[in-house]
Write a protein that holds these residues in place. Structure first.
Motif, mmCIF file in Angstrom:
data_model
loop_
_atom_site.group_PDB
_atom_site.id
_atom_site.type_symbol
_atom_site.label_atom_id
_atom_site.label_comp_id
_atom_site.label_asym_id
_atom_site.label_seq_id
_atom_site.Cartn_x
_atom_site.Cartn_y
_atom_site.Cartn_z
ATOM 1 N N SER A 2 0.971 -1.094 0.170
ATOM 2 C CA SER A 2 0.077 -0.074 0.071
ATOM 3 C C SER A 2 0.981 1.181 -0.016
ATOM 4 O O SER A 2 2.048 1.277 0.318
ATOM 5 C CB SER A 2 -0.928 0.120 1.130
ATOM 6 N N TYR A 3 0.272 2.498 -0.312
ATOM 7 C CA TYR A 3 0.841 3.619 0.002
ATOM 8 C C TYR A 3 1.455 3.814 1.047
ATOM 9 O O TYR A 3 2.526 4.511 1.551
ATOM 10 C CB TYR A 3 0.183 4.907 -0.596
ATOM 11 N N VAL A 4 0.884 3.280 2.329
ATOM 12 C CA VAL A 4 1.329 3.355 3.618
ATOM 13 C C VAL A 4 2.594 2.740 4.047
ATOM 14 O O VAL A 4 3.338 3.355 4.560
ATOM 15 C CB VAL A 4 0.121 2.784 4.695
ATOM 16 N N THR A 5 2.833 1.440 3.085
ATOM 17 C CA THR A 5 4.074 0.777 3.449
ATOM 18 C C THR A 5 5.133 0.944 2.189
ATOM 19 O O THR A 5 5.860 0.247 2.189
ATOM 20 C CB THR A 5 3.653 -0.519 3.753
ATOM 21 N N ASP A 6 4.738 1.887 1.348
ATOM 22 C CA ASP A 6 5.632 2.059 0.140
ATOM 23 C C ASP A 6 6.852 2.472 0.491
ATOM 24 O O ASP A 6 7.918 1.967 -0.108
ATOM 25 C CB ASP A 6 4.910 3.136 -0.600
ATOM 26 N N PHE A 7 6.909 3.285 1.790
ATOM 27 C CA PHE A 7 8.386 3.723 1.942
ATOM 28 C C PHE A 7 8.585 2.942 3.285
ATOM 29 O O PHE A 7 7.886 2.880 4.150
ATOM 30 C CB PHE A 7 8.434 5.159 2.119
ATOM 31 N N PRO A 8 9.747 2.663 3.719
ATOM 32 C CA PRO A 8 10.139 1.742 5.051
ATOM 33 C C PRO A 8 9.946 2.670 6.172
ATOM 34 O O PRO A 8 10.082 3.597 6.150
ATOM 35 C CB PRO A 8 11.647 1.437 4.895
ATOM 36 N N VAL A 9 9.262 1.927 7.173
ATOM 37 C CA VAL A 9 9.107 2.616 8.471
ATOM 38 C C VAL A 9 10.398 3.047 9.072
ATOM 39 O O VAL A 9 11.486 2.483 9.051
ATOM 40 C CB VAL A 9 8.425 1.973 9.375
ATOM 41 N N ALA A 10 10.436 4.180 9.785
ATOM 42 C CA ALA A 10 11.746 4.519 10.624
ATOM 43 C C ALA A 10 11.867 3.562 11.734
ATOM 44 O O ALA A 10 10.887 3.201 12.229
ATOM 45 C CB ALA A 10 11.545 5.913 11.185
ATOM 46 N N SER A 11 12.893 3.479 12.219
ATOM 47 C CA SER A 11 13.250 2.594 13.380
ATOM 48 C C SER A 11 12.534 3.508 14.703
ATOM 49 O O SER A 11 12.418 4.611 14.672
ATOM 50 C CB SER A 11 14.878 2.525 13.475
ATOM 51 N N PRO A 12 12.447 2.898 15.740
ATOM 52 C CA PRO A 12 11.979 3.499 16.957
ATOM 53 C C PRO A 12 12.914 4.443 17.230
ATOM 54 O O PRO A 12 12.308 5.527 17.766
ATOM 55 C CB PRO A 12 11.721 2.407 17.935
ATOM 56 N N GLU A 13 14.159 4.603 17.216
ATOM 57 C CA GLU A 13 15.214 5.335 17.448
ATOM 58 C C GLU A 13 15.001 6.787 16.741
ATOM 59 O O GLU A 13 14.984 8.022 17.160
ATOM 60 C CB GLU A 13 16.552 4.846 17.645
ATOM 61 N N GLN A 14 14.804 6.507 15.325
ATOM 62 C CA GLN A 14 14.763 7.344 14.473
ATOM 63 C C GLN A 14 13.276 8.344 14.762
ATOM 64 O O GLN A 14 13.139 9.510 14.625
ATOM 65 C CB GLN A 14 14.685 7.118 13.130
ATOM 66 N N ALA A 15 12.344 7.548 14.931
ATOM 67 C CA ALA A 15 11.117 7.952 15.290
ATOM 68 C C ALA A 15 11.034 8.912 16.598
ATOM 69 O O ALA A 15 10.474 9.933 16.483
ATOM 70 C CB ALA A 15 10.054 6.931 15.302
ATOM 71 N N THR A 16 11.796 8.423 17.480
ATOM 72 C CA THR A 16 11.802 9.253 18.734
ATOM 73 C C THR A 16 12.827 10.381 18.725
ATOM 74 O O THR A 16 12.009 11.458 18.871
ATOM 75 C CB THR A 16 12.688 8.365 19.815
ATOM 76 N N SER A 17 13.559 10.402 17.698
ATOM 77 C CA SER A 17 14.354 11.717 17.419
ATOM 78 C C SER A 17 13.286 12.622 16.573
ATOM 79 O O SER A 17 13.438 14.027 16.955
ATOM 80 C CB SER A 17 15.453 11.431 16.855
ATOM 81 N N PHE A 19 10.079 13.081 16.463
ATOM 82 C CA PHE A 19 9.132 13.577 17.197
ATOM 83 C C PHE A 19 9.488 14.423 18.387
ATOM 84 O O PHE A 19 8.764 15.647 18.536
ATOM 85 C CB PHE A 19 8.086 12.429 17.714
ATOM 86 N N LEU A 20 10.579 14.191 18.868
ATOM 87 C CA LEU A 20 11.211 15.000 20.019
ATOM 88 C C LEU A 20 11.478 16.496 19.383
ATOM 89 O O LEU A 20 11.401 17.425 20.052
ATOM 90 C CB LEU A 20 12.423 14.457 20.728
ATOM 91 N N ARG A 21 12.033 16.323 18.177
ATOM 92 C CA ARG A 21 12.607 17.679 17.430
ATOM 93 C C ARG A 21 11.131 18.397 16.987
ATOM 94 O O ARG A 21 11.095 19.722 17.278
ATOM 95 C CB ARG A 21 13.229 17.234 16.038
ATOM 96 N N ARG A 22 10.000 17.597 16.507
ATOM 97 C CA ARG A 22 8.926 18.380 16.420
ATOM 98 C C ARG A 22 8.188 18.897 17.419
ATOM 99 O O ARG A 22 7.775 20.190 17.472
ATOM 100 C CB ARG A 22 7.861 17.471 15.703
ATOM 101 N N THR A 27 3.674 23.262 19.878
ATOM 102 C CA THR A 27 2.620 22.996 20.884
ATOM 103 C C THR A 27 1.184 23.012 20.027
ATOM 104 O O THR A 27 1.198 23.185 18.765
ATOM 105 C CB THR A 27 2.620 23.664 22.001
ATOM 106 N N ASP A 28 0.336 22.584 20.749
ATOM 107 C CA ASP A 28 -0.972 22.791 20.157
ATOM 108 C C ASP A 28 -1.980 23.477 20.915
ATOM 109 O O ASP A 28 -1.865 23.944 22.070
ATOM 110 C CB ASP A 28 -1.633 21.298 19.858
ATOM 111 N N CYS A 29 -3.169 23.621 20.406
ATOM 112 C CA CYS A 29 -4.391 24.201 21.134
ATOM 113 C C CYS A 29 -4.716 23.766 22.400
ATOM 114 O O CYS A 29 -4.878 24.380 23.225
ATOM 115 C CB CYS A 29 -5.515 24.594 20.095
ATOM 116 N N ALA A 30 -4.695 22.344 22.291
ATOM 117 C CA ALA A 30 -5.114 21.844 23.614
ATOM 118 C C ALA A 30 -4.085 22.008 24.816
ATOM 119 O O ALA A 30 -4.469 22.309 26.036
ATOM 120 C CB ALA A 30 -5.437 20.392 23.410
ATOM 121 N N ASP A 31 -2.989 21.989 24.532
ATOM 122 C CA ASP A 31 -1.855 22.129 25.449
ATOM 123 C C ASP A 31 -1.756 23.502 26.152
ATOM 124 O O ASP A 31 -1.743 23.801 27.201
ATOM 125 C CB ASP A 31 -0.392 21.939 25.110
#
Length: 137
Positions: A2-17, A19-22, A27-31
């Motif tokens: 699928s288009y969802v898996t067309d590109f390899p998923v990031a490792s948990p370490e890469q994802a952590t880095s 999302f921490l950068r983002r 911040t968002d309206c709720a926070d």
């Protein structure tokens, strides 16, 4: 595949880095609403676009009106240099918050964008404030 898996998923370490950068720049309206509601605001909230009249009609409670074009080193020196600024604009169709965040970062100041802006605040059903609260100093 699928288009969802067309590109390899990031490792948990890469994802952590990633999302921490983002989260370090967003911040968002709720926070923001939670901080305002619980009187736990450790930032200065800046409404960075529009005319004084538009700001007076509606803005996020506690925000100061300081358009990004008016942000200067001299004006921002009114706050301690470690002050966290949270900036917002009209919404996803507006880049005023990005412009303000870039300007503040270039001035060496901590900054986050409240994603969603006025549109996100309204979508969440949060109340607006009205009246003039200009950052005049």
């Amino acid at each position: 595949m699928s288009y969802v898996t067309d590109f390899p998923v990031a490792s948990p370490e890469q994802a952590t880095s990633h999302f921490l950068r983002r989260l370090s720049v967003e911040t968002d309206c709720a926070d923001v609403h939670d901080a305002i509601t619980h009187n736990d605001r450790d930032f200065v909230l800046l409404h960075v676009v529009g005319s004084p009249d538009a700001f007076a009609r509606r803005h996020v409670p506690g925000a100061l009106h300081l358009p990004h074009r008016m942000m200067t080193a001299e004006r921002m020196a009114a706050w301690p240099s470690d002050t966290l600024f949270v900036v917002y604009c009209a919404g996803p169709h507006c880049n005023g918050a990005d412009r303000a965040a870039l300007k503040l970062a270039r001035l060496g100041l901590p900054v986050k964008i409240m994603i969603g802006g006025i549109t996100g605040w309204e979508d969440e059903g949060y109340a607006f404030a009205s009246g003039q609260i200009e950052a005049d100093f």
